[in-house]
Design a protein around this motif. Structure first.
Motif, PDB file in Angstrom:
ATOM      1  N   TYR A  54      -0.853   2.247 -27.042  1.00 26.98           N
ATOM      2  CA  TYR A  54      -2.143   2.777 -26.623  1.00 26.98           C
ATOM      3  C   TYR A  54      -2.306   4.209 -27.125  1.00 26.98           C
ATOM      4  CZ  TYR A  54      -2.435  -1.268 -23.632  1.00 26.98           C
ATOM      5  OH  TYR A  54      -2.489  -2.545 -23.177  1.00 26.98           O
ATOM      6  N   LEU A  55      -3.537   4.640 -27.211  1.00 32.06           N
ATOM      7  CA  LEU A  55      -3.819   5.984 -27.692  1.00 32.06           C
ATOM      8  C   LEU A  55      -3.459   7.047 -26.658  1.00 32.06           C
ATOM      9  CD1 LEU A  55      -7.292   5.371 -29.346  1.00 32.06           C
ATOM     10  CD2 LEU A  55      -5.100   5.688 -30.487  1.00 32.06           C
ATOM     11  N   SER A  56      -3.445   6.696 -25.405  1.00 31.70           N
ATOM     12  CA  SER A  56      -3.224   7.669 -24.351  1.00 31.70           C
ATOM     13  C   SER A  56      -1.966   7.331 -23.566  1.00 31.70           C
ATOM     14  CB  SER A  56      -4.430   7.677 -23.413  1.00 31.70           C
ATOM     15  OG  SER A  56      -4.150   8.423 -22.271  1.00 31.70           O
ATOM     16  N   ASP A  57      -1.285   8.348 -23.046  1.00 34.87           N
ATOM     17  CA  ASP A  57      -0.087   8.127 -22.243  1.00 34.87           C
ATOM     18  C   ASP A  57      -0.393   8.122 -20.755  1.00 34.87           C
ATOM     19  OD1 ASP A  57       1.316   8.120 -24.567  1.00 34.87           O
ATOM     20  OD2 ASP A  57       2.064  10.178 -24.377  1.00 34.87           O
ATOM     21  N   GLU A  58      -1.662   8.202 -20.356  1.00 38.35           N
ATOM     22  CA  GLU A  58      -1.978   8.346 -18.936  1.00 38.35           C
ATOM     23  C   GLU A  58      -1.645   7.107 -18.118  1.00 38.35           C
ATOM     24  OE1 GLU A  58      -6.563   7.158 -18.310  1.00 38.35           O
ATOM     25  OE2 GLU A  58      -6.208   8.983 -19.440  1.00 38.35           O
ATOM     26  N   LEU A  59      -1.556   5.932 -18.723  1.00 36.62           N
ATOM     27  CA  LEU A  59      -1.271   4.719 -17.977  1.00 36.62           C
ATOM     28  C   LEU A  59       0.219   4.414 -17.895  1.00 36.62           C
ATOM     29  CD1 LEU A  59      -4.138   2.425 -19.256  1.00 36.62           C
ATOM     30  CD2 LEU A  59      -4.037   3.757 -17.167  1.00 36.62           C
ATOM     31  N   LEU A  60       1.042   5.213 -18.559  1.00 33.99           N
ATOM     32  CA  LEU A  60       2.481   4.962 -18.536  1.00 33.99           C
ATOM     33  C   LEU A  60       3.089   5.499 -17.245  1.00 33.99           C
ATOM     34  CD1 LEU A  60       3.439   5.940 -22.169  1.00 33.99           C
ATOM     35  CD2 LEU A  60       3.346   3.653 -21.208  1.00 33.99           C
ATOM     36  N   GLU A  85       0.827  -1.211   0.000  1.00 33.07           N
ATOM     37  CA  GLU A  85       0.000   0.000   0.000  1.00 33.07           C
ATOM     38  C   GLU A  85       0.858   1.257   0.000  1.00 33.07           C
ATOM     39  OE1 GLU A  85      -0.990   0.297   4.776  1.00 33.07           O
ATOM     40  OE2 GLU A  85      -2.457  -0.545   3.407  1.00 33.07           O
ATOM     41  N   GLN A  86       2.008   1.225   0.672  1.00 33.75           N
ATOM     42  CA  GLN A  86       2.883   2.396   0.661  1.00 33.75           C
ATOM     43  C   GLN A  86       3.537   2.592  -0.708  1.00 33.75           C
ATOM     44  OE1 GLN A  86       3.043   4.705   3.034  1.00 33.75           O
ATOM     45  NE2 GLN A  86       1.428   3.479   3.979  1.00 33.75           N
ATOM     46  N   THR A  87       3.907   1.496  -1.348  1.00 29.70           N
ATOM     47  CA  THR A  87       4.496   1.581  -2.688  1.00 29.70           C
ATOM     48  C   THR A  87       3.470   2.112  -3.686  1.00 29.70           C
ATOM     49  OG1 THR A  87       5.887  -0.297  -2.136  1.00 29.70           O
ATOM     50  CG2 THR A  87       5.707   0.258  -4.457  1.00 29.70           C
ATOM     51  N   LEU A  88       2.245   1.648  -3.582  1.00 29.72           N
ATOM     52  CA  LEU A  88       1.199   2.118  -4.479  1.00 29.72           C
ATOM     53  C   LEU A  88       0.892   3.598  -4.240  1.00 29.72           C
ATOM     54  CD1 LEU A  88      -0.833   1.318  -6.668  1.00 29.72           C
ATOM     55  CD2 LEU A  88      -2.437   0.789  -4.841  1.00 29.72           C
ATOM     56  N   ALA A  89       0.847   4.012  -2.977  1.00 30.28           N
ATOM     57  CA  ALA A  89       0.590   5.423  -2.674  1.00 30.28           C
ATOM     58  C   ALA A  89       1.711   6.296  -3.232  1.00 30.28           C
ATOM     59  CB  ALA A  89       0.461   5.627  -1.168  1.00 30.28           C
ATOM     60  N   ARG A  90       2.940   5.836  -3.134  1.00 34.44           N
ATOM     61  CA  ARG A  90       4.070   6.601  -3.668  1.00 34.44           C
ATOM     62  C   ARG A  90       4.003   6.683  -5.189  1.00 34.44           C
ATOM     63  NH1 ARG A  90       8.969   8.469  -2.036  1.00 34.44           N
ATOM     64  NH2 ARG A  90      10.622   8.427  -3.589  1.00 34.44           N
ATOM     65  N   ALA A  91       3.600   5.594  -5.834  1.00 30.66           N
ATOM     66  CA  ALA A  91       3.538   5.587  -7.298  1.00 30.66           C
ATOM     67  C   ALA A  91       2.405   6.477  -7.821  1.00 30.66           C
ATOM     68  CB  ALA A  91       3.353   4.163  -7.802  1.00 30.66           C
ATOM     69  N   LEU A  92       1.315   6.583  -7.082  1.00 34.91           N
ATOM     70  CA  LEU A  92       0.173   7.366  -7.542  1.00 34.91           C
ATOM     71  C   LEU A  92       0.248   8.842  -7.164  1.00 34.91           C
ATOM     72  CD1 LEU A  92      -2.749   4.893  -6.812  1.00 34.91           C
ATOM     73  CD2 LEU A  92      -1.666   5.386  -9.005  1.00 34.91           C
ATOM     74  N   ALA A  93       1.159   9.179  -6.263  1.00 36.42           N
ATOM     75  CA  ALA A  93       1.228  10.564  -5.776  1.00 36.42           C
ATOM     76  C   ALA A  93       1.871  11.477  -6.818  1.00 36.42           C
ATOM     77  CB  ALA A  93       2.052  10.607  -4.494  1.00 36.42           C
ATOM     78  N   PRO A  94       1.447  12.735  -6.873  1.00 36.16           N
ATOM     79  CA  PRO A  94       2.129  13.706  -7.729  1.00 36.16           C
ATOM     80  C   PRO A  94       3.545  13.947  -7.213  1.00 36.16           C
ATOM     81  CG  PRO A  94       0.020  14.567  -6.939  1.00 36.16           C
ATOM     82  CD  PRO A  94       0.272  13.300  -6.223  1.00 36.16           C
ATOM     83  N   LEU A  95       4.398  14.451  -8.074  1.00 33.69           N
ATOM     84  CA  LEU A  95       5.782  14.700  -7.675  1.00 33.69           C
ATOM     85  C   LEU A  95       5.832  15.655  -6.485  1.00 33.69           C
ATOM     86  CD1 LEU A  95       7.545  15.039 -11.130  1.00 33.69           C
ATOM     87  CD2 LEU A  95       7.740  13.170  -9.505  1.00 33.69           C
ATOM     88  N   GLY A  96       6.607  15.278  -5.474  1.00 36.03           N
ATOM     89  CA  GLY A  96       6.751  16.092  -4.283  1.00 36.03           C
ATOM     90  C   GLY A  96       5.717  15.825  -3.203  1.00 36.03           C
ATOM     91  N   TRP A  97       4.694  15.042  -3.474  1.00 36.63           N
ATOM     92  CA  TRP A  97       3.631  14.769  -2.513  1.00 36.63           C
ATOM     93  C   TRP A  97       3.635  13.314  -2.035  1.00 36.63           C
ATOM     94  CZ3 TRP A  97       0.013  18.231  -0.631  1.00 36.63           C
ATOM     95  CH2 TRP A  97       0.062  19.506  -1.170  1.00 36.63           C
TER      96      TRP A  97
END
Length: 163
Positions: free
Chosen positions: A149-155, A62-74
């Motif tokens: 993929y058409l979108s870069d949002e999942l990269l 859960e901590q790794t996932l939170a770090r991966a989903l957080a915006p830079l610096g947050w």
């Protein structure tokens, strides 16, 4: 004369009433009916070790996932927010809601309703994830052909899609 009670467990429960009584149903307080006590210390230690390993793995995940989903610096802020919500707000709200339902109805209704709610949430989330998947725009899934993929949002951050 029938043997005394202290000899009955050694001789068997059918001899407790004497040989002339024949086979009889055992009394529930016979010592011969009680299964031998097992030492459960090893099983408890193994279960505790398994529980500790899975709990630690879940915490790291859960901590790794939170770090991966957080915006830079947050990253640290989102990790601490996740811990606060998961370990403080969640159990508190659950206890209040569960106590209220238990007071208004009964325990069986409370556990059944929470089970139905968790299953409905799981189905809703699984449906949302399936609907969100995007089919490949170019390429194929065959070996050696890249999927684009058409979108870069999942990269992951910093990577660019191959077009």
């Amino acid at each position: 004369r029938a043997p005394t009670r202290r000899w009955a467990p050694r001789l068997g429960s059918s001899l407790a009433a004497g040989p002339e009584a024949g086979p009889r149903r055992r009394a529930p307080d016979d010592a011969s009916d009680v299964p031998p006590r097992r030492n459960l210390a090893d099983e408890r230690r193994a279960a505790r070790a398994f529980r500790d390993a899975t709990t630690a793995s879940l915490g790291v995940l859960e901590q790794t996932l939170a770090r991966a989903l957080a915006p830079l610096g947050w990253e640290a802020t989102l990790q601490s927010l996740l811990q606060t919500v998961y370990y403080s707000l969640g159990p508190g709200c659950g206890a209040l809601l569960g106590g209220w339902i238990w007071h208004r109805q009964d325990a069986r209704f409370m556990y059944r309703s929470f089970g139905v709610a968790v299953f409905a949430l799981f189905c809703f989330r699984a449906g949302a994830l399936i609907a969100r998947r995007k089919p490949p725009a170019v390429g194929s899934t065959a070996v050696g052909h890249p999927v684009v993929y058409l979108s870069d949002e999942l990269l992951p951050r910093g990577e660019v899609a191959v077009t």
